[in-house]
Design an enzyme around this catalytic site. Structure first.
Site, PDB file in Angstrom:
ATOM      1  N   SER D 255       0.857  -1.178   0.000  1.00  0.00           N
ATOM      2  CA  SER D 255       0.000   0.000   0.000  1.00  0.00           C
ATOM      3  C   SER D 255       0.890   1.224   0.000  1.00  0.00           C
ATOM      4  CB  SER D 255      -0.833   0.046   1.294  1.00  0.00           C
ATOM      5  OG  SER D 255      -1.701  -1.039   1.397  1.00  0.00           O
ATOM      6  N   SER D 293      -3.828  -3.339  -2.219  1.00  0.00           N
ATOM      7  CA  SER D 293      -3.098  -2.118  -1.917  1.00  0.00           C
ATOM      8  C   SER D 293      -4.040  -1.047  -1.410  1.00  0.00           C
ATOM      9  CB  SER D 293      -2.378  -1.645  -3.188  1.00  0.00           C
ATOM     10  OG  SER D 293      -1.307  -0.806  -2.879  1.00  0.00           O
ATOM     11  N   ASP D 295      -4.216   2.471  -1.371  1.00  0.00           N
ATOM     12  CA  ASP D 295      -3.582   3.638  -1.988  1.00  0.00           C
ATOM     13  C   ASP D 295      -4.477   4.844  -1.760  1.00  0.00           C
ATOM     14  OD1 ASP D 295      -1.730   1.761  -2.806  1.00  0.00           O
ATOM     15  OD2 ASP D 295      -2.462   1.640  -4.860  1.00  0.00           O
TER      16      ASP D 295
END
Lengths: 377, 377, 377, 377
Positions: D255, D293, D295
């Site tokens: 991430s 992830s 993000d």
């Protein structure tokens, strides 16, 4: 951050705070729309959904707690994901875990409700709890790593900066989750909450669709802490203005968390549609969603139980959009009724700094409805 | 709003404007990432997807057109819905029909691309076309009532306020849609477009996943009209700065529409995930998504063909989230390649007010790549 | 796509269709909440806002039109931008221009309302109109290049696939825009609309805040075409169920467009907050936002007039969030009242295929309110 | 949940872990785009912004920490709000406080970064810290009641289920915040993070705009824990593939949190535009934003300091949209550079279960850049 009393006291308090035989909205003759409720007129009418409360009522100033909603109960089915979607009507509040709900389409944890300042401790407790129950195998990830924990502010009646909620209270709420009738009012996360300047808290209701509409069940649970007295509408009538205001908050600083469960096979974008309809049910009780209000709603479906990490395409079922109308009506109806149930169940409470918030006067409400020809007898 | 030339001229022009044997990005030795393309390295590699262009090149000042992407071709399968999702990286543009894509989860029409000032005429033409082809039975609604029509601005090379696109041009693009190789560059909606201050327009590319990754195909088609010369990157190299700037636009007023198709069984929220990845492919060509740029992306899946008005739950297939990684890579890779293909296919054009925009100089690009040890031979 | 009658007939029809002296909701004794209206109880109470209608009533089957809302009137002030924000409660509809509203924070065009199949022609007409009125200087861009045009479906009463709205009808609506009282009911874009299975259409209302709350004005205009008869609530009472249903639509296929104007200095994200509150006003009339409903709302502020292309930071004024409560109430109240006004103004109409939709029976509504002790006299 | 070592050890560790004289990306001759950095090439170049780290390196298995970014430093200016906006590229992560950022347009707390399982304890600690520092006057609300706390997963190198981060660690990070150079790599929340399968962690960079562009500063700070080795691009070159892979993660489970600060006077919707551009900077380092992830990006402006509860409209300054281009470029450039800086600063670390992650080999990277004619000397 001193901790004033053993949790055991609180747990006893929880049991004492609410008798299931207490009247609910329908018992008072209040009419509700959009179909008939399920067996318990509760979110637990949706098969598999379990609810548990930890109620903390200690000394003069602790009036708080935790409510846990387990979409698939406490057993190993709890590891299976639910499709979910959310809506934020007004964002002056917290509901953790939403980025992953939005991205993945899944709710992979229970939903926990508590006070504003205890979201963090409850969140981390859910992660630790899942790791203990289902330790990772090899490097497999533990589920429940982005828990959904929401809050409303109980700082009027509770010493909210005392940080009285602890990890074990969150665990206790999950461990005690059960199907069947759900205690309402001054319990769990709703213990110290105030709604339309009356005592509020937890409320629930449900709708059972006809077989022609699919026979699905939809249930709603609210933690109601919102609204100003003059705004309150019950059965469409201006009950708030007609009740003399004995309490006046400076501003509409409350919030409402609404959790919607159904066994209808809905996809994530369809569940967002339900979550948006919760706003319409809220509106029917008079709220305009005040500036300081954290009005955050989440909907999940128990159909299509999914596992993490399936290696290939999985088979699903989806209700066509054109068949969603009865579920929209059920959401609006059950949300309105759950809020009224929270008010009806709320009991006069004295707490932090000696403040008192009155419960809704059942007799006066009945009198107003009767006067306007709206009381069911 | 005078109409200067018969459409027939334009249609001939379309055929002449592009020979399929023209080199594409890979033919020039440009390296691309993230797997191998499908048979035509085009959005039409996704089974069922058809593309048609109407190219309007008339006199000194008309350089515009319409491109139609038909998710399920021109036959009756076109009445079946596709799951879809979109993303807006920068909203200085129009893509009609998005409220219904977002709400329903479905794309129920073709996607048409044209110039900014002709979105309306194309949109209404799609509705009328569907009504003629599939007249409503009883009170049943005609499909294609919220068409998806997107645009970029070709006012540099075309007399955009002349409103030269007419309903029949939109119909012709749909009627001429076909599978197989897709004409690129100065064709269809891309006829008058400018990209990184070189001639741009339509570009396409695809990726075929390995059998281990599911064997799915993902295709991208762009209408590329964005970017400033110094921003241009090809194969990660600063090709823009190394090419002398012979054209200078006052500001980054361009736009890019990106359409992503796949036969992987993705749900609407998963298709939004693909649409967001298109931004990453765009970034690899150097764009920063300028203020005036309409960077609107839509992704659809041809799996799970749905009918409107199914009376009960329908069976679906869904690719698990954890299996989406190769599709993310495919989206990024095919988007980057489709943009480069639009530049490679663009040919020097002179149009409105005598303005000329140069095509990308293939030899110089090869020279830059060779100098940096990145040319594939 | 034959065009059956000259527009001139329609324009005469517009004038005849509504006498301003007709009763509105308040005239019937219906109580409304959340403060007092402005002078005309209309969106035009917001200084600068002008409204114009083109009503097309031709022969047996044309019952449609265009309504234009000009945020800063028809003069050169129309070139100045307004901050704006939107909300989509249910997206089965179209409102063009939203990507740029969301991205830029600005509404840079009027808002036009028409039928579903005429959004395109109206959209392109707005662009052409602006280009004629304010031709670009040098390469400067013309404003109004991403117009906001919204729609509801009038195919029950009008030959919607006849495509009867033409560019000149959109221009006429803009040209005829004026401040002062606003014609309601069967006029403009609302001509053929149906609301809760009564005749609906255009409705408007406003609220004037107290000086202590800033003295701002907030106005709402709706094109109301939504809802099922049994859902209808007026003043919170079940008026729909108590009126015998003489019309039954197969499903809730209608829509409602809500436009909110204010002179309070709100930023784009604050205007989204208003737009979301429109849903709460809608809910108070009984809607659950059906599957096929295009419930799209946009709010703009006439404060902070901005020019495109300012070379350096500009000075703005912003109302603090904590002061927005009265505007939330005004939005909910004026939306509810505007919808009721659309119903009250709607007149029984016969149109396409000989279908008839009845107007709301004023006397019966008054009788229901009186019986429930809610009629103001 | 045993706690293995006193925090004091960790704090010493923090100081030892990074010498400011260590080389950064530019020192290695890596070229970066889009303008020149500020004095420290760090987020702290934005006047007022302060950063503090608590680094926990204890025994064999604790490799974690907390990083605090204080938009207006530690003094009383910290009570003033900042306009803010966010973007979620992929939501497999947590960033608390987002509903209020979205609703109010304000960031009203510092931003803290830590590991996945410690978001809760850090969040509640921020609330308690604010209540101690600025106790409520009367019933006035304490600020910082919906803190923004984000996370990435350090479970590869750290015993993340040991829950080693405690409230005092969050407080220490805030208390130690300072302007000036910012330690990068294995520090603070970035201590145990892994990026493109090299050691990652904290990185920062900035851009100073020309006076013609307004002279603003924009800074970025990342906690980089994302990406697969073969994806890594530096200066556009395939550095990842060219470095032999000595570590292979099963999937892209990392991430990246990106925080963007500027003193340009941007409104909330404009700051969202910056947050979206962070995705473009990330893309230039090769990421495709993997399924697992998180993000999540947030941007804030230190211009327009606001107080809660202002009684009337406040004066603001806004940069026109058309002037934002250089800030878009600055965001893309500084984000790319901050990620590379995190990689360059990362040092080989051995941690939980004896796992080792290597630091980026500076010499090999320089060699690759030299070979491709991209090394600056």
């Amino acid at each position: 951050m001193t901790r004033k009393a053993p949790a055991a006291v609180a747990l006893v308090a929880a049991i004492a705070s609410h008798a299931v035989a207490d009247p609910r909205g329908r018992d008072l003759g209040i009419p509700f729309d959009f179909g008939a409720p399920g067996k318990w007129n509760a979110i637990t009418d949706v098969p598999g959904v379990e609810v548990g409360h930890t109620t903390l009522i200690e000394g003069d100033s602790v009036r708080t707690g935790v409510t846990a909603i387990l979409p698939r109960g406490r057993g190993d089915a709890a590891r299976r994901l639910c499709f979910a979607g959310h809506f934020c009507l007004n964002g002056a509040g917290e509901m953790t875990g939403l980025p992953w709900v939005e991205e993945s389409g899944f709710l992979d944890s229970p939903v926990l409700l508590t006070n504003t300042n205890s979201v963090g401790v409850v969140r981390d407790a859910v992660i630790a709890y899942a790791a203990r129950r289902w330790p990772p195998v090899g490097d497999d990830w533990t589920i429940w790593s982005q828990p959904v924990v929401a809050e409303t502010w109980d700082g009027d009646l509770s010493d909210i900066y005392g940080m009285h909620v602890r990890a074990e209270h969150a665990v206790a709420a999950m461990d005690r989750a059960a199907t069947g009738p759900v205690a309402e009012g001054n319990v769990g996360g709703g213990t110290g909450m105030v709604c339309y300047e009356f005592k509020g808290g937890i409320g629930t209701a449900s709708r059972r669709l006809s077989e022609a509409d699919g026979g699905y069940t939809l249930g709603v649970l609210v933690q109601a802490n919102h609204g100003l007295r003059p705004q309150l509408r019950i059965a469409g009538l201006p009950v708030g203005p007609e009740l003399a205001s004995d309490a006046k908050r400076a501003r509409d600083g409350g919030s409402i968390i609404i959790v919607i469960a159904t066994d209808a096979p809905l996809l994530p974008h369809q569940l967002k549609r339900l979550a948006r309809r919760a706003a319409l049910g809220l509106a029917r009780t008079g709220s305009v969603a005040g500036n300081d209000s954290g009005d955050l709603f989440i909907a999940f479906s128990t159909a299509n139980p999914q596992v993490v990490g399936a290696p290939r395409p999985v088979a699903l079922s989806m209700l066509p959009n054109l068949r969603m109308g009865p579920l929209f009506e059920a959401t609006v109806g059950a949300t309105e009724e759950a809020i009224v149930n929270a008010l009806v169940a709320g009991r006069t409470m004295t707490g932090f700094k000696g403040r008192t918030v009155s419960g809704l006067p059942h007799d006066k409400v009945r009198e107003i409805l009767r006067r306007h020809g709206r009381l069911l007898d």
